[in-house]
Design a protein around this motif. Structure first.
Motif, PDB file in Angstrom:
ATOM      1  N   ALA A  68       0.851  -1.197   0.000  1.00  0.00           N
ATOM      2  CA  ALA A  68       0.000   0.000   0.000  1.00  0.00           C
ATOM      3  C   ALA A  68       0.884   1.244   0.000  1.00  0.00           C
ATOM      4  CB  ALA A  68      -0.921   0.002   1.218  1.00  0.00           C
ATOM      5  N   TYR A  69       0.308   2.362  -0.442  1.00  0.00           N
ATOM      6  CA  TYR A  69       1.030   3.628  -0.371  1.00  0.00           C
ATOM      7  C   TYR A  69       0.179   4.624   0.419  1.00  0.00           C
ATOM      8  CZ  TYR A  69      -2.121   5.241  -4.089  1.00  0.00           C
ATOM      9  OH  TYR A  69      -3.235   5.581  -4.818  1.00  0.00           O
ATOM     10  N   GLN A  70       0.834   5.572   1.026  1.00  0.00           N
ATOM     11  CA  GLN A  70       0.139   6.560   1.845  1.00  0.00           C
ATOM     12  C   GLN A  70      -0.198   7.788   1.018  1.00  0.00           C
ATOM     13  OE1 GLN A  70       2.345   8.261   5.135  1.00  0.00           O
ATOM     14  NE2 GLN A  70       0.512   8.325   6.422  1.00  0.00           N
ATOM     15  N   ASN A  71      -1.504   8.119   0.949  1.00  0.00           N
ATOM     16  CA  ASN A  71      -1.935   9.338   0.262  1.00  0.00           C
ATOM     17  C   ASN A  71      -1.493  10.541   1.095  1.00  0.00           C
ATOM     18  OD1 ASN A  71      -3.514  11.650  -0.537  1.00  0.00           O
ATOM     19  ND2 ASN A  71      -4.881  10.227  -1.636  1.00  0.00           N
ATOM     20  N   VAL A  78      -3.430   3.233   0.791  1.00  0.00           N
ATOM     21  CA  VAL A  78      -4.181   2.721  -0.356  1.00  0.00           C
ATOM     22  C   VAL A  78      -3.466   1.500  -0.914  1.00  0.00           C
ATOM     23  CG1 VAL A  78      -5.140   3.272  -2.621  1.00  0.00           C
ATOM     24  CG2 VAL A  78      -4.897   5.086  -0.885  1.00  0.00           C
ATOM     25  N   GLU A  79      -4.157   0.379  -0.988  1.00  0.00           N
ATOM     26  CA  GLU A  79      -3.544  -0.842  -1.537  1.00  0.00           C
ATOM     27  C   GLU A  79      -3.399  -0.720  -3.053  1.00  0.00           C
ATOM     28  OE1 GLU A  79      -5.687  -4.300  -0.420  1.00  0.00           O
ATOM     29  OE2 GLU A  79      -5.352  -4.028   1.738  1.00  0.00           O
TER      30      GLU A  79
END
Length: 401
Positions: A68-71, A78-79
């Protein structure tokens, strides 16, 4: 003049970049009662071997998990299906139980085209082959031994697998040159698996690498039938064992008289591209083990190179070592090409010096002429190398067919 093979001078031994851990093994599994050969046990006297099967199953594994990355605007995670993290499952469990766990379970974050190949996928089929294939009636699994080396948290692994009795014995040597394969893999997107023919000279434990073409499987695409792969590769190693003695014997018949050449033994290795610290070590070993320090045969020059690479190379295993290994092997298997390479390098050095028809230029021409005479003298003996290599390559192709 044929060089007399005698016990090598063996002093001041060190290692290339030390692995994070190493495991010595003997025998394919717990049902074998395999002991390390005496020469190998003396080098690793303080370590108790385990079986190959146990050593393989103790190596780290890799499994996929979601990334996942962080908005940055919402702080929400968010995966994404475009990437999957590779983690070591037992370490991930330990981290879940203890946030202060010292070992990071993450190896790599590749794209979704990445194919995981775990050690048991590769070496499990080898275990089956070793139980069935024999040497003089004895299963290879009963005479196998070697070591496994781990780097980068266990995500990069290299191993030497040898077979006691599959060997070359030279006159005057108490310890054999033992044949096998060197193999390895990593989880970092480079090579999933590689393997190539390998041998270790019992005296000083000099390693002879790249004795067959390196077979590499990438981290992309279908995983092939590893059982068939191992059967073909081991057949190649047996062919090399049959011919290696002849290559060595022929190389012993080719002497370089450095008193008639315009460079020293150390400069010979430097002209071949070895860095100064390796050239010095190789020359010291070759001079110590030749009947005359100025008249050295190609086998002894090759052996000096492998001695330097085995015990003093300051890099790590992998691509950084492979080029030097190929150069060292050419000294033994392609002496004509080696002399031609030295001649080209020496000529380039003369041109770089910017001679302009002076006395120095004349001396350079004489020096090149002396190298060319050596090359001409080699020509009569080169054909037997080429014929043997062609025959060996043809048998390789038959074995892999």
């Amino acid at each position: 003049m044929q060089a007399v093979v005698d016990e090598r001078s063996c002093v001041e031994v060190t290692e290339m970049k030390d692995p994070e851990s190493r495991t010595i093994f003997a025998g394919v599994d717990g049902r074998t009662d395999t002991e390390l050969p005496e020469w190998y046990r003396q080098r690793h006297g303080g370590e108790n071997p385990v079986s190959f099967a146990e050593a393989i199953r103790n190596l780290p594994q890799a499994v996929e998990t979601t990334v996942a990355y962080q908005n940055p605007y919402t702080d929400e995670w968010v995966e994404t299906e475009r990437f999957n993290a590779l983690v070591e499952p037992s370490r991930a469990r330990e981290q879940a139980r203890d946030e202060g766990a010292e070992t990071d379970p993450l190896f790599h974050v590749p794209t979704d085209s990445y194919a995981i190949i775990n050690p048991v996928d590769v070496y499990g089929p080898l275990e089956e082959v070793l139980r069935e294939e024999t040497i003089e009636g004895t299963p290879l699994g009963d005479v196998m031994f070697g070591e496994i080396r781990r780097y980068r948290g266990g995500g990069e692994v290299h191993m030497d697998i040898m077979f006691d009795g599959l060997e070359v014995r030279l006159p005057g040597r108490s310890d054999p040159i033992t044949m096998g394969v060197t193999s390895g893999y990593d989880f970092f997107g480079e090579h999933a698996v590689y393997v190539e023919g390998f041998a270790q000279d019992g005296y000083c434990s000099n390693t002879m690498r790249s004795l067959t073409d390196k077979e590499v499987i990438k981290h992309v695409g279908d995983v092939r039938n590893f059982r068939t792969w191992w059967e073909e590769l081991l057949a190649q190693v047996e062919l090399v064992a049959d011919d290696l003695f002849e290559f060595i014997r022929d190389a012993q018949d080719i002497d370089l008289d450095f008193s008639e050449l315009p460079f020293t033994v150390t400069e010979f290795y430097s002209l071949l591209g070895f860095p100064d610290y390796l050239a010095e070590r190789a020359a010291s070993d070759a001079e110590a083990n030749a009947p005359s320090p100025v008249e050295i045969d190609m086998w002894t020059l090759h052996s000096g190179a492998t001695y330097a690479l085995t015990h003093f190379f300051q890099g790590k295993e992998g691509a950084s070592l492979d080029g030097y290994v190929r150069t060292a092997n050419d000294i033994l298997f392609n002496p004509e090409g080696t002399i031609e390479r030295v001649e080209r390098a020496y000529e380039e050095e003369l041109e770089a010096d910017g001679d302009d028809g002076s006395q120095a230029s004349l001396a350079g021409e004489r020096a090149l002429a002396s190298i060319e005479r050596v090359s001409d003298d080699l020509q009569e003996k080169v054909n037997q190398f080429e014929e043997r290599e062609d025959a060996l390559r043809e048998r390789f192709q038959d074995a892999m067919a």
